[in-house]
Design a protein around this motif. Structure first.
Motif, PDB file in Angstrom:
ATOM      1  N   GLY A   1       0.551  -0.834   0.086  1.00  0.00           N
ATOM      2  CA  GLY A   1      -0.134   0.126   0.392  1.00  0.00           C
ATOM      3  C   GLY A   1       0.779   1.332   0.088  1.00  0.00           C
ATOM      4  O   GLY A   1       2.050   1.458   0.719  1.00  0.00           O
ATOM      5  N   CYS A   2       0.296   2.540   0.271  1.00  0.00           N
ATOM      6  CA  CYS A   2       0.980   2.957   0.162  1.00  0.00           C
ATOM      7  C   CYS A   2       1.559   3.793   1.697  1.00  0.00           C
ATOM      8  O   CYS A   2       0.780   3.650   2.004  1.00  0.00           O
ATOM      9  CB  CYS A   2       0.009   4.604  -0.737  1.00  0.00           C
ATOM     10  N   SER A   3       2.634   4.981   1.660  1.00  0.00           N
ATOM     11  CA  SER A   3       2.926   5.322   3.191  1.00  0.00           C
ATOM     12  C   SER A   3       1.814   5.992   3.617  1.00  0.00           C
ATOM     13  O   SER A   3       2.170   6.634   5.025  1.00  0.00           O
ATOM     14  CB  SER A   3       4.575   5.980   2.926  1.00  0.00           C
ATOM     15  N   ASP A   4       1.041   6.986   2.765  1.00  0.00           N
ATOM     16  CA  ASP A   4       0.325   7.884   2.845  1.00  0.00           C
ATOM     17  C   ASP A   4      -0.137   7.661   4.533  1.00  0.00           C
ATOM     18  O   ASP A   4      -1.066   6.138   5.103  1.00  0.00           O
ATOM     19  CB  ASP A   4      -1.028   8.026   1.815  1.00  0.00           C
ATOM     20  N   SER A   5      -0.209   8.264   6.295  1.00  0.00           N
ATOM     21  CA  SER A   5      -0.736   8.204   7.323  1.00  0.00           C
ATOM     22  C   SER A   5      -1.997   7.548   7.872  1.00  0.00           C
ATOM     23  O   SER A   5      -2.257   7.529   8.350  1.00  0.00           O
ATOM     24  CB  SER A   5      -0.435   9.203   8.088  1.00  0.00           C
TER      25      SER A   5
ATOM     26  N   ILE B   1       5.641   5.094  -1.319  1.00  0.00           N
ATOM     27  CA  ILE B   1       5.247   6.682  -1.559  1.00  0.00           C
ATOM     28  C   ILE B   1       4.058   5.568  -3.173  1.00  0.00           C
ATOM     29  O   ILE B   1       4.895   5.685  -3.629  1.00  0.00           O
ATOM     30  CB  ILE B   1       5.478   7.512  -2.213  1.00  0.00           C
ATOM     31  N   ALA B   2       2.641   5.987  -3.064  1.00  0.00           N
ATOM     32  CA  ALA B   2       1.916   5.513  -4.076  1.00  0.00           C
ATOM     33  C   ALA B   2       2.123   4.138  -4.281  1.00  0.00           C
ATOM     34  O   ALA B   2       1.712   4.148  -5.485  1.00  0.00           O
ATOM     35  CB  ALA B   2       2.358   6.253  -5.222  1.00  0.00           C
ATOM     36  N   ASN B   3       2.303   3.101  -3.634  1.00  0.00           N
ATOM     37  CA  ASN B   3       2.230   1.521  -4.053  1.00  0.00           C
ATOM     38  C   ASN B   3       2.971   1.159  -5.047  1.00  0.00           C
ATOM     39  O   ASN B   3       1.984   0.905  -5.568  1.00  0.00           O
ATOM     40  CB  ASN B   3       0.285   1.422  -3.044  1.00  0.00           C
TER      41      ASN B   3
ATOM     42  N   GLY C   1      -4.236   1.067  -3.577  1.00  0.00           N
ATOM     43  CA  GLY C   1      -3.895   2.485  -3.725  1.00  0.00           C
ATOM     44  C   GLY C   1      -5.052   3.007  -2.795  1.00  0.00           C
ATOM     45  O   GLY C   1      -5.590   2.690  -2.374  1.00  0.00           O
ATOM     46  N   HIS C   2      -4.946   4.510  -2.735  1.00  0.00           N
ATOM     47  CA  HIS C   2      -6.700   5.360  -2.441  1.00  0.00           C
ATOM     48  C   HIS C   2      -6.453   6.810  -3.356  1.00  0.00           C
ATOM     49  O   HIS C   2      -5.267   7.019  -3.610  1.00  0.00           O
ATOM     50  CB  HIS C   2      -6.359   5.524  -1.224  1.00  0.00           C
ATOM     51  N   TYR C   3      -7.761   6.821  -3.117  1.00  0.00           N
ATOM     52  CA  TYR C   3      -7.952   8.586  -3.688  1.00  0.00           C
ATOM     53  C   TYR C   3      -7.185   9.752  -2.937  1.00  0.00           C
ATOM     54  O   TYR C   3      -7.232   9.529  -1.463  1.00  0.00           O
ATOM     55  CB  TYR C   3      -9.309   8.336  -3.817  1.00  0.00           C
ATOM     56  N   GLY C   4      -7.413  10.911  -3.809  1.00  0.00           N
ATOM     57  CA  GLY C   4      -6.399  11.303  -3.144  1.00  0.00           C
ATOM     58  C   GLY C   4      -5.183  11.373  -2.737  1.00  0.00           C
ATOM     59  O   GLY C   4      -4.088  12.003  -2.162  1.00  0.00           O
ATOM     60  N   CYS C   5      -3.954  10.443  -3.637  1.00  0.00           N
ATOM     61  CA  CYS C   5      -3.103  10.171  -3.415  1.00  0.00           C
ATOM     62  C   CYS C   5      -2.100  11.309  -3.806  1.00  0.00           C
ATOM     63  O   CYS C   5      -2.243  11.624  -4.760  1.00  0.00           O
ATOM     64  CB  CYS C   5      -2.482   9.196  -3.310  1.00  0.00           C
ATOM     65  N   GLY C   6      -1.155  11.847  -2.169  1.00  0.00           N
ATOM     66  CA  GLY C   6      -0.735  13.154  -2.896  1.00  0.00           C
ATOM     67  C   GLY C   6       0.557  12.432  -3.629  1.00  0.00           C
ATOM     68  O   GLY C   6       1.457  13.273  -4.816  1.00  0.00           O
ATOM     69  N   GLY C   7       0.935  11.566  -3.931  1.00  0.00           N
ATOM     70  CA  GLY C   7       2.182  10.833  -4.878  1.00  0.00           C
ATOM     71  C   GLY C   7       1.378  11.258  -6.322  1.00  0.00           C
ATOM     72  O   GLY C   7       2.446  11.181  -6.969  1.00  0.00           O
TER      73      GLY C   7
HETATM   74 CO    CO Z   1      -0.628   8.173  -1.593  1.00  0.00          CO
END
Ligand code: CO
Length: 199
Positions: free
Chosen positions: A41-45, A66-68, A97-103
């Motif tokens: 997955g993404c590193s997003d907290s 970042i960004a899986n 993944g996730h919506y709103g991903c900063g990467g």
């Molecule tokens: Co992300």
């Protein structure tokens, strides 16, 4: 010296609460791990693997970046996959993944982000491979679309790794799943890209 005391206090409360319900939980878990799932997955907290699928320690083997992204030359990711598949014998690999991903958002812009732009090139590649799918799409929907297409691309990438190919050739039942998480409501969506040897 800053010791982040509050985190140790929270840890103690957490471990104590678990032991109150299951006195042998940590003792038993310390003997072995046998997770059924590998989560990439993404590193997003905001996207913590175990919490999203409500599973306790011991149930999910996790790799986050970042960004899986699954890159064929990334020894870190490939080592995780090899250990999960060949030693732990996980039954499912989940690319989430996730919506709103900063990467993904950063990859869609031409701004200079420094070193990370080298990593984000992989996302720019996904955009380029899928150029046709963006024709006629509203500007605000392009971001969501690239978040989804990136998951699908990484599903393809993991299926093509030597580790997964070898597992399938030797008769493993390993499945690969592509999911996306909505940080606005906490809900997961299956992108219906599940690949398993029985398909
Ligand atoms: Co992300």
């Amino acid at each position: 010296m800053k010791t982040l005391k509050h985190l140790f206090e929270k840890n103690l409360q957490w471990a104590t609460a678990i032991k109150e319900k299951q006195p042998d939980f940590f003792k038993e878990l310390s003997k072995q791990q046998a997770p059924e799932y590998l989560w990439i997955g993404c590193s997003d907290s905001r996207v913590p693997a175990n919490q999203i699928i409500d599973l306790p320690p011991g149930e999910v083997f996790v790799h986050r970046n970042i960004a899986n992204v699954v890159v064929h030359s990334d020894l870190n990711c490939l080592s995780v996959v090899q250990f999960a598949v060949e030693v732990l014998k996980v039954k499912h690999i989940i690319i989430c993944g996730h919506y709103g991903c900063g990467g993904i958002k950063a990859a869609m812009s031409d701004d200079d982000h420094g070193l990370i732009d080298n990593w984000l090139r992989h996302i720019k590649d996904v955009e380029r491979f899928n150029k046709d799918k963006f024709i006629g799409i509203e500007e605000e929907d392009k971001f969501d679309l690239l978040c989804e297409l990136n998951v699908k691309e990484q599903v393809t990438n993991i299926c093509n790794t030597t580790v997964v190919q070898k597992a399938w050739k030797s008769g493993s039942n390993l499945s690969v799943h592509g999911w996306i998480y909505n940080i606005e409501n906490g809900i997961l969506k299956d992108l219906e890209t599940c690949i398993s040897p029985n398909d």
